[in-house]
Design a protein around this motif. Structure first.
Motif, PDB file in Angstrom:
ATOM      1  N   THR A  62       0.816  -1.206   0.000  1.00 48.23           N
ATOM      2  CA  THR A  62       0.000   0.000   0.000  1.00 48.23           C
ATOM      3  C   THR A  62       0.854   1.263   0.000  1.00 48.23           C
ATOM      4  OG1 THR A  62      -0.196  -0.019   2.417  1.00 48.23           O
ATOM      5  CG2 THR A  62      -1.879  -1.184   1.161  1.00 48.23           C
ATOM      6  N   ALA A  63       0.242   2.342  -0.471  1.00 44.06           N
ATOM      7  CA  ALA A  63       0.955   3.599  -0.655  1.00 44.06           C
ATOM      8  C   ALA A  63       0.957   4.423   0.630  1.00 44.06           C
ATOM      9  CB  ALA A  63       0.333   4.393  -1.796  1.00 44.06           C
ATOM     10  N   PHE A  64       2.117   4.976   0.924  1.00 41.55           N
ATOM     11  CA  PHE A  64       2.316   5.893   2.051  1.00 41.55           C
ATOM     12  C   PHE A  64       1.934   7.314   1.656  1.00 41.55           C
ATOM     13  CE2 PHE A  64       5.361   9.167   3.386  1.00 41.55           C
ATOM     14  CZ  PHE A  64       5.226   9.155   4.769  1.00 41.55           C
ATOM     15  N   HIS A  65       1.348   8.042   2.614  1.00 41.61           N
ATOM     16  CA  HIS A  65       1.221   9.493   2.447  1.00 41.61           C
ATOM     17  C   HIS A  65       1.827  10.159   3.676  1.00 41.61           C
ATOM     18  CE1 HIS A  65      -2.597   8.648   4.698  1.00 41.61           C
ATOM     19  NE2 HIS A  65      -2.236   9.752   5.329  1.00 41.61           N
ATOM     20  N   PRO A  66       2.443  11.313   3.522  1.00 40.47           N
ATOM     21  CA  PRO A  66       3.115  11.975   4.651  1.00 40.47           C
ATOM     22  C   PRO A  66       2.156  12.228   5.809  1.00 40.47           C
ATOM     23  CG  PRO A  66       3.721  12.999   2.573  1.00 40.47           C
ATOM     24  CD  PRO A  66       2.593  12.067   2.264  1.00 40.47           C
ATOM     25  N   ASP A  67       2.551  11.824   6.994  1.00 35.29           N
ATOM     26  CA  ASP A  67       1.686  11.972   8.146  1.00 35.29           C
ATOM     27  C   ASP A  67       2.486  11.854   9.434  1.00 35.29           C
ATOM     28  OD1 ASP A  67      -0.681  12.330   9.560  1.00 35.29           O
ATOM     29  OD2 ASP A  67      -1.776  10.841   8.391  1.00 35.29           O
ATOM     30  N   TYR A  68       1.882  12.274  10.540  1.00 37.10           N
ATOM     31  CA  TYR A  68       2.414  12.166  11.886  1.00 37.10           C
ATOM     32  C   TYR A  68       3.832  12.737  11.960  1.00 37.10           C
ATOM     33  CZ  TYR A  68       2.993  10.153  16.576  1.00 37.10           C
ATOM     34  OH  TYR A  68       3.215   9.974  17.913  1.00 37.10           O
ATOM     35  N   ARG A  69       4.839  11.888  12.225  1.00 36.94           N
ATOM     36  CA  ARG A  69       6.215  12.368  12.356  1.00 36.94           C
ATOM     37  C   ARG A  69       7.072  12.053  11.127  1.00 36.94           C
ATOM     38  NH1 ARG A  69       7.168  10.526  18.690  1.00 36.94           N
ATOM     39  NH2 ARG A  69       5.731  12.063  19.585  1.00 36.94           N
ATOM     40  N   MET A  70       6.411  11.790  10.021  1.00 32.02           N
ATOM     41  CA  MET A  70       7.139  11.497   8.792  1.00 32.02           C
ATOM     42  C   MET A  70       6.508  12.282   7.656  1.00 32.02           C
ATOM     43  SD  MET A  70       8.357   7.711   7.461  1.00 32.02           S
ATOM     44  CE  MET A  70       9.547   7.404   8.769  1.00 32.02           C
ATOM     45  N   THR A  71       6.529  13.597   7.812  1.00 32.43           N
ATOM     46  CA  THR A  71       5.943  14.471   6.793  1.00 32.43           C
ATOM     47  C   THR A  71       6.969  14.920   5.753  1.00 32.43           C
ATOM     48  OG1 THR A  71       6.308  16.387   8.226  1.00 32.43           O
ATOM     49  CG2 THR A  71       4.151  15.307   8.357  1.00 32.43           C
ATOM     50  N   ASP A  72       8.214  14.494   5.938  1.00 32.39           N
ATOM     51  CA  ASP A  72       9.269  14.903   5.019  1.00 32.39           C
ATOM     52  C   ASP A  72       9.439  13.922   3.871  1.00 32.39           C
ATOM     53  OD1 ASP A  72      10.116  12.972   6.835  1.00 32.39           O
ATOM     54  OD2 ASP A  72      12.226  13.549   6.649  1.00 32.39           O
ATOM     55  N   LYS A  73       8.682  12.846   3.883  1.00 30.04           N
ATOM     56  CA  LYS A  73       8.783  11.843   2.826  1.00 30.04           C
ATOM     57  C   LYS A  73       7.757  12.122   1.740  1.00 30.04           C
ATOM     58  CE  LYS A  73      11.934   9.128   4.697  1.00 30.04           C
ATOM     59  NZ  LYS A  73      13.215   8.803   4.045  1.00 30.04           N
ATOM     60  N   ASP A  74       8.074  11.675   0.527  1.00 28.17           N
ATOM     61  CA  ASP A  74       7.140  11.807  -0.587  1.00 28.17           C
ATOM     62  C   ASP A  74       6.093  10.690  -0.553  1.00 28.17           C
ATOM     63  OD1 ASP A  74       8.474  14.017  -1.647  1.00 28.17           O
ATOM     64  OD2 ASP A  74       9.855  12.736  -2.796  1.00 28.17           O
ATOM     65  N   HIS A  75       4.997  10.919  -1.255  1.00 27.53           N
ATOM     66  CA  HIS A  75       4.026   9.857  -1.462  1.00 27.53           C
ATOM     67  C   HIS A  75       4.691   8.697  -2.210  1.00 27.53           C
ATOM     68  CE1 HIS A  75       1.295  13.215  -0.663  1.00 27.53           C
ATOM     69  NE2 HIS A  75       0.333  12.335  -0.468  1.00 27.53           N
ATOM     70  N   THR A  76       4.213   7.502  -1.985  1.00 31.20           N
ATOM     71  CA  THR A  76       4.755   6.338  -2.695  1.00 31.20           C
ATOM     72  C   THR A  76       4.314   6.364  -4.153  1.00 31.20           C
ATOM     73  OG1 THR A  76       4.479   5.081  -0.649  1.00 31.20           O
ATOM     74  CG2 THR A  76       4.966   3.828  -2.653  1.00 31.20           C
ATOM     75  N   PRO A  77       5.236   6.316  -5.094  1.00 31.28           N
ATOM     76  CA  PRO A  77       4.847   6.270  -6.505  1.00 31.28           C
ATOM     77  C   PRO A  77       4.113   4.964  -6.822  1.00 31.28           C
ATOM     78  CG  PRO A  77       7.175   6.858  -6.267  1.00 31.28           C
ATOM     79  CD  PRO A  77       6.707   6.374  -4.930  1.00 31.28           C
ATOM     80  N   PRO A  78       3.071   4.994  -7.642  1.00 35.47           N
ATOM     81  CA  PRO A  78       2.386   3.754  -8.024  1.00 35.47           C
ATOM     82  C   PRO A  78       3.337   2.711  -8.596  1.00 35.47           C
ATOM     83  CG  PRO A  78       1.090   5.654  -8.687  1.00 35.47           C
ATOM     84  CD  PRO A  78       2.400   6.187  -8.178  1.00 35.47           C
TER      85      PRO A  78
END
Length: 360
Positions: free
Chosen positions: A255-271
């Motif tokens: 499943t794809a990650f979206h920036p949240d909580y304490r990891m807002t510096d990461k990009d969304h997971t590319p499909p």
């Protein structure tokens, strides 16, 4: 918190130094009088460890079972979902952090006894109840009592969990469950330690236990985070282990990650990352590998591992074409599908129905 929401627990031991050690999960919190464990909901009172949130919930909602995600357990049916507060891991990327990381009992805005939960599930036409939003390991006693009340009415119980639990409580817990989705959060000790505040090995032990010692239907979910647990090498190792240790029929959801909580510096997971993981899993023998949190009907759908026929078409939790016989075989070639089926699929679709159970 009302005293009616505080219940005794049995998974703890007294230490020579006067503290008590919780033995529910591998974290083994050691508590002085009045202290709470890292999970927040288990605390020391009167020289013992108690659960402080029995019968309290952060909210109830009827969801499609595919949202748990479970693609091979009573497809198309509605599930009554709820959680409490607290968690025994510290995942920096938590997607439900407002519930699982809550330190405020005001989060627990709804209340229901096990019998009330079972009654509501029956009244709402749900085939199952899911313990989700936060890990049911931390509300062990409440989850078991709800599961028992549901079983008396023929309603199944589903645990959405990280599988981070000790041997004895694990056996008791899963004796009451019918299905589970287990978050296999990554496949390195570094990731579990640095990102989740835990260890990988206890989770692997839970998965092997589920496969070898129980009849619980379970599926796996891995949230792929760019630069953290998404390398080709890690997915290769993970999927090879799954097939060797658990067999080819355990479904895997990438499943794809979206920036949240304490990891807002990461990009969304590319499909493309999810599709690559799906290809690797299939190459290594995983018969049912899926993508999630992205718009990809083909990646969500189930195909016969023997002849390639479309068995279950899905589009964001809505079922379409159906290629299974009533006894769970491919209508084209007769190959057995792995999962739990009750004849024709349900027709709940994508609906999400919030409900309130607390009496006014």
């Amino acid at each position: 918190m009302s005293s009616m929401n505080v219940v005794p627990t049995k998974y703890w031991r007294a230490l020579p130094d006067g503290r008590v050690e919780c033995s529910l999960c591998p974290r083994a919190c050691r508590l002085q009088e009045g202290q709470r464990g890292l999970c927040f909901v288990r605390a020391r009172e009167g020289g013992a460890i108690v659960l402080t949130t029995y019968g309290r919930s952060s909210g109830f909602c009827v969801d499609p079972i595919e949202k748990k995600p479970l693609n091979h357990f009573l497809p198309g049916t509605p599930v009554l979902s709820f959680g409490t507060a607290g968690c025994n891991l510290t995942c920096k990327f938590c997607q439900n952090w407002d519930i699982s990381k809550s330190r405020e009992t005001d989060t627990l805005a709804d209340a229901a006894s096990p019998e009330q939960v079972a009654d509501a599930a029956e009244r709402l036409g749900c085939r199952s109840v899911a313990f989700t939003y936060n890990d049911p390991v931390v509300f062990h006693e409440y989850a078991i009592d709800v599961a028992d009340a549901c079983r008396e009415r023929g309603i199944k119980s589903v645990a959405v969990t990280a599988g981070y639990v000790c041997t004895e409580p694990r056996a008791e817990f899963y004796a009451h469950m019918d299905a589970a989705n287990v978050d296999l959060k990554g496949f390195t000790d570094r990731f579990y330690h640095q990102v989740c505040g835990g260890r990988l090995e206890p989770v692997k032990e839970t998965l092997v236990y589920l496969k070898r010692e129980t009849r619980v239907w379970f599926e796996l979910t891995t949230l792929l985070i760019p630069g953290e647990n998404d390398t080709e090498a890690e997915v290769e190792e993970m999927t090879q282990w799954v097939v060797t240790a658990l067999g080819p029929d355990v479904p895997m959801h990438f499943t794809a990650f979206h920036p949240d909580y304490r990891m807002t510096d990461k990009d969304h997971t590319p499909p493309a990352t999810l599709e690559r993981a799906q290809r690797i899993a299939r190459k290594n023998g995983v018969r049912y590998a899926y993508t999630g949190n992205v718009d990809n009907p083909r990646g969500e759908s189930t195909y016969c591992h023997a002849c390639g026929a479309l068995l279950v078409e899905r589009d964001r939790y809505r079922l379409g074409a159906w290629g299974l016989t009533g006894d769970g075989r491919c209508a084209r070639c007769g190959e057995k599908w792995a999962g739990v089926l009750e004849g024709r699929p349900g027709v709940w679709g994508r609906r999400r129905l919030p409900v309130t159970l607390a009496s006014s």
